[in-house]
Design a protein around this motif. Structure first.
Motif, PDB file in Angstrom:
ATOM      1  N   GLN A  13      46.789 -57.162  35.416  1.00 21.75           N
ATOM      2  CA  GLN A  13      46.763 -56.513  34.111  1.00 21.75           C
ATOM      3  C   GLN A  13      47.712 -57.270  33.191  1.00 21.75           C
ATOM      4  O   GLN A  13      48.930 -57.107  33.289  1.00 21.75           O
ATOM      5  N   LEU A  14      47.139 -58.102  32.354  1.00 26.79           N
ATOM      6  CA  LEU A  14      47.949 -58.899  31.442  1.00 26.79           C
ATOM      7  C   LEU A  14      48.274 -58.098  30.188  1.00 26.79           C
ATOM      8  O   LEU A  14      47.454 -57.329  29.702  1.00 26.79           O
ATOM      9  N   ARG A  15      49.450 -58.306  29.674  1.00 28.74           N
ATOM     10  CA  ARG A  15      49.857 -57.672  28.418  1.00 28.74           C
ATOM     11  C   ARG A  15      49.612 -58.646  27.283  1.00 28.74           C
ATOM     12  O   ARG A  15      49.649 -59.858  27.457  1.00 28.74           O
ATOM     13  N   LYS A 101      63.084 -55.036  30.918  1.00 24.06           N
ATOM     14  CA  LYS A 101      61.664 -55.387  30.801  1.00 24.06           C
ATOM     15  C   LYS A 101      61.237 -56.438  31.827  1.00 24.06           C
ATOM     16  O   LYS A 101      60.075 -56.841  31.865  1.00 24.06           O
ATOM     17  N   ALA A 102      62.171 -56.902  32.662  1.00 26.13           N
ATOM     18  CA  ALA A 102      61.893 -58.023  33.578  1.00 26.13           C
ATOM     19  C   ALA A 102      60.718 -57.756  34.505  1.00 26.13           C
ATOM     20  O   ALA A 102      59.838 -58.615  34.652  1.00 26.13           O
ATOM     21  N   ALA A 103      60.675 -56.605  35.152  1.00 28.06           N
ATOM     22  CA  ALA A 103      59.580 -56.322  36.088  1.00 28.06           C
ATOM     23  C   ALA A 103      58.237 -56.354  35.374  1.00 28.06           C
ATOM     24  O   ALA A 103      57.267 -56.944  35.879  1.00 28.06           O
ATOM     25  N   GLU A 107      55.111 -59.030  36.026  1.00 27.77           N
ATOM     26  CA  GLU A 107      53.798 -58.512  36.433  1.00 27.77           C
ATOM     27  C   GLU A 107      52.681 -58.848  35.459  1.00 27.77           C
ATOM     28  O   GLU A 107      51.514 -58.886  35.849  1.00 27.77           O
ATOM     29  N   SER A 108      53.013 -59.082  34.179  1.00 28.58           N
ATOM     30  CA  SER A 108      51.918 -59.132  33.207  1.00 28.58           C
ATOM     31  C   SER A 108      52.024 -60.183  32.104  1.00 28.58           C
ATOM     32  O   SER A 108      51.116 -60.276  31.281  1.00 28.58           O
TER      33      SER A 108
END
Length: 161
Positions: A13-15, A101-103, A107-108
């Motif tokens: 799931q890309l942001r 916000k690192a995680a 992830e995205s």
């Protein structure tokens, strides 16, 4: 996104990079760093081109270890820059915000995840096209909630224009 991960275990799931850029700018502004003063922070995160040479940023990390190392290396630089731009007594806040916000970034948003999701090196995902299409449909519906059958008819009429 949590439900998505339950059913699509192998998906990414890309942001939207554009929206995250705006989030970063908003956070810097809330701290008191505005306009061109944000440039060094943005370049360190998103990378930049200078004299036709691309300089990688934090989000160009291809794995979590590189991301963590680059983020840690930015702490003294960002803290110093914040104090220079605001006051020497200012308690730096931006690095802590980014650390929280690192995680999500790993992830995205990082290059490693983007490559696994099928994007080309250097390519960043944006949701601009989907949002533009959504805007056209909302405008055609006069921003009113409509039933699914009405939506199907509306979408078809918009597509045929």
């Amino acid at each position: 996104m949590k439900a998505w991960k339950v059913f699509y275990l192998e998906s990414y799931q890309l942001r939207c990079a554009k929206h995250f850029t705006e989030n970063v700018k908003d956070e810097l502004k809330s701290i008191g760093i505005k306009g061109e003063a944000q440039r060094d922070f943005l370049n360190a995160i998103f990378g930049f081109v200078e004299d036709e040479v691309y300089h990688e940023g934090l989000l160009d990390a291809k794995d979590d270890q590189t991301f963590d190392a680059v983020l840690a290396s930015l702490e003294p630089e960002w803290n110093k820059k914040e104090r220079e731009l605001l006051t020497e007594k200012h308690d730096p806040k931006f690095f802590n915000w980014m650390s929280k916000k690192a995680a999500m970034m790993k992830e995205s948003l990082t290059a490693g995840v983007r490559l696994k999701a099928g994007l080309q090196p250097g390519e960043k995902m944006t949701s601009n096209a989907a949002e533009a299409g959504n805007h056209v449909l909302k405008e055609a519906a006069d921003y009113e909630q409509i039933s699914l059958p009405e939506f199907v008819v509306l979408a078809k009429s918009v597509a045929l224009k």
